[in-house]
Write a protein that holds these residues in place. Structure first.
Motif, PDB file in Angstrom:
ATOM      1  N   PRO A  54       9.432  19.024   4.166  1.00 13.77           N
ATOM      2  CA  PRO A  54      10.064  20.504   4.948  1.00 13.77           C
ATOM      3  C   PRO A  54      11.623  20.040   5.564  1.00 13.77           C
ATOM      4  N   LYS A  88      13.714  19.516   1.928  1.00 16.52           N
ATOM      5  CA  LYS A  88      13.984  20.850   1.206  1.00 16.52           C
ATOM      6  C   LYS A  88      15.339  21.815   1.835  1.00 16.52           C
ATOM      7  N   GLU A  89      14.597  21.915   3.352  1.00 18.46           N
ATOM      8  CA  GLU A  89      15.174  23.054   3.823  1.00 18.46           C
ATOM      9  C   GLU A  89      17.227  22.326   4.189  1.00 18.46           C
ATOM     10  N   LYS A 129      19.260  23.606   0.856  1.00 20.50           N
ATOM     11  CA  LYS A 129      19.696  25.363   0.843  1.00 20.50           C
ATOM     12  C   LYS A 129      21.102  25.043   1.296  1.00 20.50           C
ATOM     13  N   ILE A 130      21.788  23.887   3.047  1.00 20.82           N
ATOM     14  CA  ILE A 130      22.614  24.330   3.152  1.00 20.82           C
ATOM     15  C   ILE A 130      23.523  23.601   2.426  1.00 20.82           C
ATOM     16  N   ARG A 159      25.097  21.147   1.883  1.00 25.20           N
ATOM     17  CA  ARG A 159      26.696  19.946   2.715  1.00 25.20           C
ATOM     18  C   ARG A 159      26.338  18.334   2.356  1.00 25.20           C
ATOM     19  N   THR A 176      13.101  21.801  10.448  1.00 23.54           N
ATOM     20  CA  THR A 176      14.259  22.645  10.542  1.00 23.54           C
ATOM     21  C   THR A 176      15.252  21.834  11.023  1.00 23.54           C
ATOM     22  N   ASP A 177      15.360  22.047  12.148  1.00 21.83           N
ATOM     23  CA  ASP A 177      16.110  21.374  13.110  1.00 21.83           C
ATOM     24  C   ASP A 177      16.072  20.226  12.571  1.00 21.83           C
ATOM     25  N   ALA A 186      16.749  18.800   9.336  1.00 18.84           N
ATOM     26  CA  ALA A 186      17.071  19.422   8.593  1.00 18.84           C
ATOM     27  C   ALA A 186      18.971  20.204   8.378  1.00 18.84           C
ATOM     28  N   ALA A 187      19.032  21.088  10.249  1.00 17.55           N
ATOM     29  CA  ALA A 187      19.757  21.522  10.607  1.00 17.55           C
ATOM     30  C   ALA A 187      21.613  19.948  10.417  1.00 17.55           C
ATOM     31  N   THR A 192      24.581  19.087  10.476  1.00 17.45           N
ATOM     32  CA  THR A 192      25.687  19.622  11.390  1.00 17.45           C
ATOM     33  C   THR A 192      26.157  18.696  11.677  1.00 17.45           C
ATOM     34  N   GLU A 248      24.426  18.339  14.930  1.00 15.36           N
ATOM     35  CA  GLU A 248      24.622  18.818  15.956  1.00 15.36           C
ATOM     36  C   GLU A 248      23.198  19.795  16.500  1.00 15.36           C
ATOM     37  N   THR A 249      22.775  20.279  17.480  1.00 13.65           N
ATOM     38  CA  THR A 249      21.382  21.074  17.363  1.00 13.65           C
ATOM     39  C   THR A 249      21.813  22.149  18.944  1.00 13.65           C
TER      40      THR A 249
END
Lengths: 164, 420
Positions: free
Chosen positions: B41, B44-45, B48-49, B51, B141-142, B144-145, B149, B151-152
């Motif tokens: 998962p 997949k996310e 979408k970003i 980068r 999802t965290d 993935a971000a 990036t 960071e969180t």
């Protein structure tokens, strides 16, 4: 946004193993997960849940694993919102991140009994028990978590440059 | 006003002088971790970003849950992670046969260091707090971000101070410490808080004990568990950790929401009965419970020290005829050492199974699932309904010595009963 729906009422410590048992974690397809949602605590749930229903629970909802499959299964089953006395922290993060609204009510959740219909104003945090007429207010989402929720989840928020 | 250890680490990574409890902050992360179940998962996310990965050196991918793959779907999930690692030149991808259970493996190979911020798409990521890092479980999802990036976001948790005094009696280990604590405060007793361990008793805890204790912080609802950095930490990381790190300590005037004292000398072997980790009682009070299976392993108790205890109890003895025993070294390194030390032969002679490293039965995946009506004593970390198989099976959580003693007697037992 205002939501109104039938409720599914559960107690304390509803853990991620009953929300979506590990034997089904060899898929991450939400529609497939939804078929088994709540299976080990309420085998009747998946077959009867309707679009727009609301889950209402006691303390520490979603405790246990970090599996994001748990809020995914709940959302894909048609549930539009989860209201609880309190949430386990990883479940809380995951639900916000995927755009499943949550409301944390503390003891006031006791005003919702099995079978009650509930109307929720997500922005105001206002929870009305339509069946009994009682009203209570939930904790508002703090700070930029509101922005994540408004964007519809963390990925949208990041794409919109929300974390710049 | 001073800061707790967790507050200090978070402030450092948020680029702030000071943080307050309840404050929402954005932190840089040092390590982002995922496994074969949580990675698909996340991938997949992440796509979408749009980068690239923020740092191919800081992402760690470990296939450990449904591996070696138990069916086609699990193989496809593991393949997603493998292909991603190749495409993105992820340095720390660990293939089956060169790896282990993520939370046993990462400290071994020096991928986690004091003072770091580590997030993982697995609730037991809190394990690394044993090394004085801030480590916490998050969702796919965290991850993935964070992969995009670096960071969180966090809400700064309040900290509960757990003061340990004395030293552990023989046969009492880290598992008994953390189960006792969870029994005292409940599965939401530390909800959203940090469990900061301290006191002169910490010096008597081995790194294996600390890893076990920090591992189960999440079972009290905690965001993280954390130990101070001392000579034991330094000896453990010496030769393993190659990266630079910063050792931080709590200020003497830090403020804690609660203080709990545990005198290690007073502890005894305990068991968490079905179906909550807080349902804790002395192992000696459960000798009427006959059992069907024992599992010794997992990210909680899959280290060489845990196998050493099991071997000491099982040496020259046989597993009870009614019981299946499944012993799972937590990594290839643990496995090889267990062979060299003669433990694997002890286990096999006793009539136990010795498995390749995997999470397997802990979460009801594979390698030892329970049928309706069956009871297991396990060194794993959760015993919710249906955790290890049928919804009508039961899991009793314990340390390795109690698990091994129970294997001999065919009922819940303590090591003293075996080694009279």
């Amino acid at each position: 946004m205002i939501l109104e729906g039938n409720t599914w009422r559960y107690g304390d410590n509803v853990d991620t193993d009953v929300i979506i048992p590990a034997r089904y974690l060899n898929t991450s397809n939400p529609a497939e997960l939804a078929v088994h949602c709540m299976e080990d605590i309420d085998p009747g749930f998946a077959g009867k849940v309707k679009q727009g229903d609301i889950i209402v629970a006691g303390r520490n909802f979603g405790c246990g694993s970090s599996r994001e499959h748990a809020p995914q299964a709940i959302r894909a089953s048609g549930v539009r919102c989860v209201i609880a006395h309190s949430f386990a922290r990883i479940f809380y993060r995951n639900a916000i991140n995927i755009g499943l609204p949550l409301l944390e009510m503390g003891e006031a959740v006791e005003m919702i009994r099995p079978g009650d219909v509930v109307k929720v104003d997500l922005a105001a945090g206002r929870v009305e028990n339509v069946t009994t007429g009682e009203v209570a207010t939930a904790q508002p989402l703090p700070g930029f978590i509101q922005d994540i929720a408004r964007a519809g989840g963390l990925i949208n928020y990041v794409k919109e440059g929300g974390n710049e | 006003m001073g800061m707790t250890l967790t507050e200090k680490i978070l402030a450092r990574h948020a680029g702030m002088e000071k943080v307050e409890v309840g404050q929402l902050i954005r932190c840089k992360v040092d390590v982002v971790l995922a496994n074969d179940i949580t990675f698909p998962p996340a991938a997949k996310e992440f796509e979408k970003i749009g980068r690239p990965v923020f740092d191919k050196d800081k992402i760690v991918l470990v296939p450990d849950h449904f591996t070696p793959n138990k069916d086609i779907k699990s193989a496809e999930m593991a393949k997603i992670m493998r292909d991603f690692a190749r495409r993105n030149n992820i340095v720390h991808y660990y293939e089956v046969g060169r790896a282990g259970i993520e939370h046993v493996l990462l400290p071994e190979v020096g991928l986690v260091a004091p003072g770091e911020v580590i997030i993982g798409a697995d609730s037991h990521t809190c394990t690394y707090g044993a090394l004085g890092a801030f480590a916490t479980g998050v969702g796919s999802t965290d991850v993935a971000a964070a992969m995009a990036t670096g960071e969180t976001w966090f809400k700064v948790p309040a900290s509960i101070k757990v003061i340990l005094t004395g030293k552990l009696p023989h046969w009492v280990g880290g598992k008994d410490v953390i189960l006792t604590l969870i029994g005292m405060i409940g599965v939401d007793g530390a909800r959203y808080q940090s469990l900061e361990f301290g006191g002169e008793g910490t010096a008597s805890l081995t790194m294996a004990d600390r890893l076990t204790i920090a591992n189960m912080a999440v079972e009290a609802g905690a965001k993280n568990g954390i130990f101070p950095v001392d000579d034991i930490t330094r000896r453990y990381i010496d030769g393993r950790v190659k990266k630079t790190f910063e050792v931080l300590a709590a200020d003497p005037d830090a403020v804690y929401s609660k203080v709990i004292e545990i005198d290690l000398v007073k502890l005894e072997p305990v068991v968490a009965k079905p179906h909550l980790p807080e349902n804790v009682c002395p192992a000696s009070s459960l000798s009427h419970i006959a059992i069907d299976q024992v599992v010794i392993g997992s990210c909680t108790n899959g280290r060489i020290e845990d196998l050493a205890q099991a071997a000491a109890v099982l040496s020259g003895r046989s597993v009870h005829p009614n019981v299946r025993v499944i012993i799972i070294p937590g990594s290839q390194e643990v496995y090889i050492n267990a062979i060299k030390l003669g433990y694997v032969e002890t286990f096999l002679q006793a009539g136990a199974v010795v498995s390749t490293p995997t999470c397997g039965p802990c979460l009801g995946g594979h390698m030892g699932i329970l049928a309706a009506g069956e009871k297991a004593v396990t060194t794993t970390n959760r015993n919710f309904r249906g955790r290890m198989g049928h919804v009508d099976s039961e899991v009793y959580l314990a340390g390795p010595a109690v698990a091994a003693a129970s294997a001999v007697f065919g009922r819940i037992a303590t090591p003293e009963e075996v080694l009279v």
